[in-house]
Design an enzyme around this catalytic site. Sequence first.
Site, PDB file in Angstrom:
ATOM      1  N   GLU B  49      -5.415   3.412  -7.996  1.00  0.00           N
ATOM      2  CA  GLU B  49      -4.579   2.735  -8.958  1.00  0.00           C
ATOM      3  C   GLU B  49      -3.333   2.269  -8.206  1.00  0.00           C
ATOM      4  O   GLU B  49      -2.604   3.079  -7.642  1.00  0.00           O
ATOM      5  CB  GLU B  49      -4.208   3.731 -10.054  1.00  0.00           C
ATOM      6  CG  GLU B  49      -3.685   3.107 -11.305  1.00  0.00           C
ATOM      7  CD  GLU B  49      -3.324   4.177 -12.337  1.00  0.00           C
ATOM      8  OE1 GLU B  49      -4.129   5.110 -12.569  1.00  0.00           O
ATOM      9  OE2 GLU B  49      -2.226   4.081 -12.882  1.00  0.00           O
ATOM     10  N   ASP B  60       7.992   4.520 -17.173  1.00  0.00           N
ATOM     11  CA  ASP B  60       7.892   5.395 -16.019  1.00  0.00           C
ATOM     12  C   ASP B  60       9.096   6.293 -15.870  1.00  0.00           C
ATOM     13  O   ASP B  60      10.216   5.917 -16.195  1.00  0.00           O
ATOM     14  CB  ASP B  60       7.712   4.554 -14.748  1.00  0.00           C
ATOM     15  CG  ASP B  60       6.304   4.011 -14.636  1.00  0.00           C
ATOM     16  OD1 ASP B  60       5.373   4.825 -14.574  1.00  0.00           O
ATOM     17  OD2 ASP B  60       6.131   2.777 -14.645  1.00  0.00           O
TER      18      ASP B  60
END
Lengths: 409, 268
Positions: B49, B60
């Site tokens: 990923e 995030d």
Amino acid sequence: MPEVMKNTNIDSLKSMPDKRGHFGNYGGRFVSETLMGPLEELEQAYKKYINDPDFIAEYEHDLKHFVGRPSPLYHAKRWSEELGGAQVYLKREDLNHTGAHKVNNTVGQALLAKRMGKRRVIAETGAGQHGVASATVAARYGMECVVYMGAEDIKRQAINVYRMKLLGATVVSVEAGSKTLKDALNEAMRDWVTNVDDTFYIIGTVAGPHPYPAMVRDFNAVVGREARQQCQEQAGRLPDLLVACVGGGSNAIGLFHPFLDDKDVALYGVEAAGDGIETGRHAAPLNAGKPGVLHGNRTYLMEDKYGQIIETHSISAGLDYPGVGPEHSWLKDVGRANYVSVTDVEALKAFHDLTRIEGIIPALESSHALAYTAKLAPEMDKDAIIITNLSGRGDKDIHTVAALEGITV
Amino acid sequence: MSRIKACFSVLKESHKKALIPFITAGDPAPDLTVDLMHELVAAGADIIELGVPFSDPMADGPVIQRASERALAQGTNTDDVFNIVEEFRTKNDSTPVILMGYLNPIEVMGYQHFAEKAVKAGVDGLIIVDLPPEEADELTAVIKPLDLDHIFLISPTTHGVRLDKISEVASGFLYYVSLKGVTGSNQLDIGAVSEKLAEIRSKADLPVGVGFGIRDAQTAEAVGRVSDAVVVGSALVERIAEHAGNNEKMKKEISSFIGSLRTALDSI
């Protein structure tokens, strides 16, 4: 029917957003999956209480007795005379408790938080006005309050930081990115994702994912409703033109919205041109940006060619934001509102002019609206009427202005 | 058959779990990323990923935010990300590569243009953090004919109707975000994860990967017992940050870390 509505398929310009929170191509709900559930919960609660007579009665009671509404619509006769054209009326949001229009929204959202059983509120702030307004209502309703603020802004706005602390709020310094408002918003979102069970996120402007742009607008629309009625009482008719500054755009949409279907009332939103649009150092996405997705909605943004958000500049911390509320993007595209800009220098001149001629010290944000008013008024007839939103008072900006003039206060 | 589908079917036959490490393209430097990808595969990664850096990574936590900042400071842009994948493909044609990022860099390039470039570079799937299925129709319509998989996140707060909708539009695999909060959070509750995975499996045939909160061999093994794939991001990116400047040490460190997760998953 207004001419512009030929561009749309709706009966009233006031009927937006649609069910999915879209204003034409703008708005929507562009967030991580974890926030989808909480946003649906918020939307349902909001829809329920905005039509609940008890809720509305409590909101109106606090606007009257805690905030001090209605705010006056003040005919600035001396300044109008000086400008030599239209009659300028100022909507005096600067006289609200906490000194700006922001409190209309924080009272509404805090009352909603209470009804939803949330004990903790969080907020992002740039200049500190929304942070102070949030800390204020948290104190008033007995809720814990955490305010996220960029490290750069904390340096620029020490007095508001201390005010928030006095009010019992925790101010968290955000060190990420450009350390300003957009980064504070990112950080507040992260807090909300993590603590969503007991926490209500009070967004301070008409941006963010649906239902925030509609909800924040509805809580600020009291400004336009009052202005509409006051103008009819004082002048016997509707104004010809409205002017308001646009950062995220909450004071502007609050003033504009009740007039959207009044086709003869022209609307002017004034963005911050900073050092000048041509220098690239500005905060004017509607004038010089293009559509993209940030902070949960699709709207005009300031970005580079790879879609990275770029740093903005304005003398006014409250306008220093790379996006804008999606409803403004839509009003621009359908042609209902005009979006213009004024520079730091022009805004400062208006700041001084209003202070000396009318005895009112305006916020630097509001000074942008005043500066454009000063361009429009001389071109208009003496019996024309402009309403300009004096969205906040300038006490918080005294140090900024003094420093620019080389004076230590 | 897409690389992702092939990967999961091979793993299923051998009763193995997929290990999916996340790194940000361009962190700590654009010319290191391809090496790191090969290193990850050698140490036992099944799928990679690759984060597309964004200036405002709202979902995030601090670790991956800083990785994005480091990558952007090095000038990493979307075309660089495609070049990285293209270069990786010259030596590896089987390991699926998924891009994970935010919508704005895709919007600015245009969906069609972005998707075509991605396919040409050898990308197999997209995870777009801030694009829920309600807003995704247009992009799905563009990438489906190109055989790019559209991987969606599912969270502890995703219920009923939305879970149906996601199962309907998703392809490749489903990515369960095991806890509320941002990437890099702690407090993983395996019981709750297991329960939610049962609900997801009752609605969808796709493999289910689990991410957020996997820090070491122990948590990887616990999650691997209930899922088809384990995603590890912040714990890996932390190690990259710690050893930035000493490339050999960094490669050794992440290789031994990924190796330990591989061993743990293979012990199930």
